[in-house]
Design a protein around this motif. Structure first.
Motif, PDB file in Angstrom:
ATOM      1  N   LEU A 206      19.566   8.174  27.100  1.00  0.00           N
ATOM      2  CA  LEU A 206      21.130   7.554  26.941  1.00  0.00           C
ATOM      3  C   LEU A 206      22.428   8.291  27.437  1.00  0.00           C
ATOM      4  O   LEU A 206      22.350  10.056  26.589  1.00  0.00           O
ATOM      5  N   VAL A 207      22.920   8.553  28.764  1.00  0.00           N
ATOM      6  CA  VAL A 207      23.579   8.944  29.361  1.00  0.00           C
ATOM      7  C   VAL A 207      25.160   7.885  28.684  1.00  0.00           C
ATOM      8  O   VAL A 207      25.627   6.922  29.801  1.00  0.00           O
ATOM      9  N   LEU A 208      26.174   8.811  28.364  1.00  0.00           N
ATOM     10  CA  LEU A 208      27.384   7.673  27.775  1.00  0.00           C
ATOM     11  C   LEU A 208      28.995   8.174  28.510  1.00  0.00           C
ATOM     12  O   LEU A 208      29.292   9.342  28.666  1.00  0.00           O
ATOM     13  N   THR A 209      29.420   7.065  29.161  1.00  0.00           N
ATOM     14  CA  THR A 209      31.095   7.976  30.035  1.00  0.00           C
ATOM     15  C   THR A 209      31.638   7.091  29.665  1.00  0.00           C
ATOM     16  O   THR A 209      31.597   5.712  29.388  1.00  0.00           O
ATOM     17  N   GLY A 210      33.147   7.017  30.460  1.00  0.00           N
ATOM     18  CA  GLY A 210      34.235   6.016  30.423  1.00  0.00           C
ATOM     19  C   GLY A 210      35.028   6.442  28.932  1.00  0.00           C
ATOM     20  O   GLY A 210      34.676   7.187  28.436  1.00  0.00           O
ATOM     21  N   GLY A 211      36.890   5.474  29.397  1.00  0.00           N
ATOM     22  CA  GLY A 211      37.350   5.730  28.250  1.00  0.00           C
ATOM     23  C   GLY A 211      36.825   5.828  26.496  1.00  0.00           C
ATOM     24  O   GLY A 211      37.336   6.032  26.055  1.00  0.00           O
ATOM     25  N   ASP A 212      35.935   4.548  26.795  1.00  0.00           N
ATOM     26  CA  ASP A 212      35.661   3.735  24.859  1.00  0.00           C
ATOM     27  C   ASP A 212      34.390   4.876  24.999  1.00  0.00           C
ATOM     28  O   ASP A 212      33.937   4.591  23.915  1.00  0.00           O
ATOM     29  N   ALA A 213      33.714   5.544  25.364  1.00  0.00           N
ATOM     30  CA  ALA A 213      32.784   6.260  25.695  1.00  0.00           C
ATOM     31  C   ALA A 213      32.301   7.028  23.939  1.00  0.00           C
ATOM     32  O   ALA A 213      31.285   6.543  23.358  1.00  0.00           O
ATOM     33  N   THR A 214      33.363   7.610  23.322  1.00  0.00           N
ATOM     34  CA  THR A 214      33.060   8.443  22.289  1.00  0.00           C
ATOM     35  C   THR A 214      33.531   7.716  21.269  1.00  0.00           C
ATOM     36  O   THR A 214      32.362   7.356  20.053  1.00  0.00           O
ATOM     37  N   LEU A 215      34.503   6.334  21.555  1.00  0.00           N
ATOM     38  CA  LEU A 215      34.192   5.060  19.742  1.00  0.00           C
ATOM     39  C   LEU A 215      32.567   4.370  20.285  1.00  0.00           C
ATOM     40  O   LEU A 215      32.103   4.352  18.953  1.00  0.00           O
ATOM     41  N   VAL A 216      31.974   4.421  20.767  1.00  0.00           N
ATOM     42  CA  VAL A 216      30.639   3.173  21.144  1.00  0.00           C
ATOM     43  C   VAL A 216      29.997   4.555  20.686  1.00  0.00           C
ATOM     44  O   VAL A 216      28.977   4.413  19.719  1.00  0.00           O
ATOM     45  N   ALA A 217      29.620   5.478  20.892  1.00  0.00           N
ATOM     46  CA  ALA A 217      29.326   6.887  20.678  1.00  0.00           C
ATOM     47  C   ALA A 217      29.074   6.985  19.260  1.00  0.00           C
ATOM     48  O   ALA A 217      27.878   6.868  18.974  1.00  0.00           O
ATOM     49  N   GLN A 218      30.285   7.126  18.397  1.00  0.00           N
ATOM     50  CA  GLN A 218      29.924   6.884  16.509  1.00  0.00           C
ATOM     51  C   GLN A 218      29.341   5.624  16.511  1.00  0.00           C
ATOM     52  O   GLN A 218      28.884   5.705  14.870  1.00  0.00           O
ATOM     53  N   GLN A 219      28.954   4.424  16.688  1.00  0.00           N
ATOM     54  CA  GLN A 219      28.548   4.102  16.617  1.00  0.00           C
ATOM     55  C   GLN A 219      27.144   3.430  17.067  1.00  0.00           C
ATOM     56  O   GLN A 219      25.972   2.737  16.038  1.00  0.00           O
ATOM     57  N   LEU A 220      26.684   4.187  17.486  1.00  0.00           N
ATOM     58  CA  LEU A 220      25.109   4.301  18.183  1.00  0.00           C
ATOM     59  C   LEU A 220      24.174   5.247  17.559  1.00  0.00           C
ATOM     60  O   LEU A 220      24.250   5.845  16.728  1.00  0.00           O
ATOM     61  N   THR A 221      23.068   4.574  16.440  1.00  0.00           N
ATOM     62  CA  THR A 221      22.048   5.461  15.694  1.00  0.00           C
ATOM     63  C   THR A 221      20.826   6.214  16.234  1.00  0.00           C
ATOM     64  O   THR A 221      19.688   6.596  16.018  1.00  0.00           O
ATOM     65  N   VAL A 222      20.905   5.869  18.443  1.00  0.00           N
ATOM     66  CA  VAL A 222      20.107   6.778  18.673  1.00  0.00           C
ATOM     67  C   VAL A 222      20.914   7.990  19.641  1.00  0.00           C
ATOM     68  O   VAL A 222      21.350   8.195  19.612  1.00  0.00           O
ATOM     69  N   ASP A 223      19.846   9.084  20.318  1.00  0.00           N
ATOM     70  CA  ASP A 223      19.945  10.341  20.652  1.00  0.00           C
ATOM     71  C   ASP A 223      20.552   9.602  21.968  1.00  0.00           C
ATOM     72  O   ASP A 223      20.626   8.812  22.783  1.00  0.00           O
ATOM     73  N   LYS A 224      22.087   9.988  22.151  1.00  0.00           N
ATOM     74  CA  LYS A 224      23.092   9.793  23.611  1.00  0.00           C
ATOM     75  C   LYS A 224      23.269  11.221  24.129  1.00  0.00           C
ATOM     76  O   LYS A 224      23.252  12.723  23.443  1.00  0.00           O
ATOM     77  N   VAL A 225      24.094  11.506  25.131  1.00  0.00           N
ATOM     78  CA  VAL A 225      24.428  12.313  26.120  1.00  0.00           C
ATOM     79  C   VAL A 225      26.126  11.487  26.519  1.00  0.00           C
ATOM     80  O   VAL A 225      26.245  10.943  26.434  1.00  0.00           O
ATOM     81  N   LEU A 226      26.785  12.225  25.915  1.00  0.00           N
ATOM     82  CA  LEU A 226      28.208  11.975  26.196  1.00  0.00           C
ATOM     83  C   LEU A 226      28.954  12.751  27.365  1.00  0.00           C
ATOM     84  O   LEU A 226      28.791  14.253  26.789  1.00  0.00           O
ATOM     85  N   ASP A 227      28.815  12.031  28.966  1.00  0.00           N
ATOM     86  CA  ASP A 227      30.015  13.233  29.430  1.00  0.00           C
ATOM     87  C   ASP A 227      30.307  12.097  30.165  1.00  0.00           C
ATOM     88  O   ASP A 227      30.417  11.053  30.837  1.00  0.00           O
ATOM     89  N   VAL A 228      32.467  12.688  29.662  1.00  0.00           N
ATOM     90  CA  VAL A 228      33.128  11.388  30.093  1.00  0.00           C
ATOM     91  C   VAL A 228      33.615  11.083  31.871  1.00  0.00           C
ATOM     92  O   VAL A 228      34.469  11.032  32.850  1.00  0.00           O
ATOM     93  N   GLN A 229      32.932  12.735  32.361  1.00  0.00           N
ATOM     94  CA  GLN A 229      33.220  13.075  34.138  1.00  0.00           C
ATOM     95  C   GLN A 229      32.143  12.621  34.709  1.00  0.00           C
ATOM     96  O   GLN A 229      32.244  12.972  35.688  1.00  0.00           O
TER      97      GLN A 229
END
Length: 247
Positions: free
Chosen positions: A207-230
């Motif tokens: 799971l790779v998350l990006t975008g302006g609200d990625a951090t907010l959504v990532a905080q609610q997830l219970t699965v492993d993820k990668v946060l990459d806003v660029q």
């Protein structure tokens, strides 16, 4: 140096790329009256880029203004404007009409494909939330689209009696007032979409998350993820580097 530009549904974003690295993203609201004045001042401080990569999903009048400004500041710069296609840079689109796939989704998938080898679930949390699955060999499996956090919140305010547009960061717990309940509700809804989509796949995806609200959504997830806003910029840079128009 390459100047990367992303004109989304909500904001105008840019970043400078040098030696394969991408500097911090800068933002402007292109709906503001003095947008071009502010951009002229900000870009006037930059060194002349070799190339300008441009991704735009909205505001054709803004695109034209940006073209005009860029050409006046750096007449020698080459412009690279990628478009979604059947195949490109290792990615194969699942769309029957590939040109209908938003270029931001196309670039985010390219960015993930090269930055994170393997099977990826690419989630862009912007004005809309998009979920795209890409196999390890670069074959796009298809995707999902739903309103983003702000649009869900605005829909509640516009279509219910006496509910305000909630403000605040929300919470991982149940809300004990209306604002908190709305913020938690829309964030949980986004997280629930992502987790449900992952559960329904027959194989495992990173799971790779990006975008302006990625951090907010990532905080609610219970699965492993990668946060990459660029991630979109990484895909755009890849297009610029490999384009014959550069140099």
């Amino acid at each position: 140096m390459i100047l990367l530009v992303d004109i989304g549904n909500s904001y105008f974003k840019w970043a400078v790329a040098e030696q394969g690295g991408i500097a911090e993203t800068r933002y402007l609201n292109y709906r503001e009256t003095h947008f071009i004045t502010a951009l002229t001042q900000a870009w006037g401080e930059l060194a002349a880029p070799e190339a300008i990569g441009l991704a735009a999903v909205a505001a054709p009048d803004v695109v034209e203004d940006v073209f005009r400004l860029g050409r006046s500041l750096w007449p020698e710069a080459k412009w690279v404007r990628p478009a979604s296609a059947r195949q490109g840079l290792g990615l194969t689109s699942a769309y029957c009409k590939p040109e209908k796939l938003g270029v931001d989704r196309w670039l985010a998938m390219i960015g993930a494909l090269h930055a994170y080898p393997g099977a990826n679930c690419v989630v862009d949390c912007g004005t809309a939330i998009t979920v795209d699955f890409v196999a390890a060999d670069g074959r796009h499996q298809g995707g999902l689209i739903c309103p983003g956090l702000r649009l869900m919140t605005q829909a509640l305010a516009a279509n219910t009696h006496a509910l305000p547009v909630a403000a605040g960061a929300g919470a991982t717990a149940l809300g004990t007032d209306t604002d908190a309940a709305i913020q938690a509700g829309v964030q949980w809804a986004a997280a629930g979409l992502v987790e449900a989509a992952l559960r329904r796949q027959k194989q495992n995806y990173r799971l790779v998350l990006t975008g302006g609200d990625a951090t907010l959504v990532a905080q609610q997830l219970t699965v492993d993820k990668v946060l990459d806003v660029q991630l979109v910029f990484k895909g755009l840079l890849r297009c610029c580097v490999e384009s014959e128009t550069v140099g």
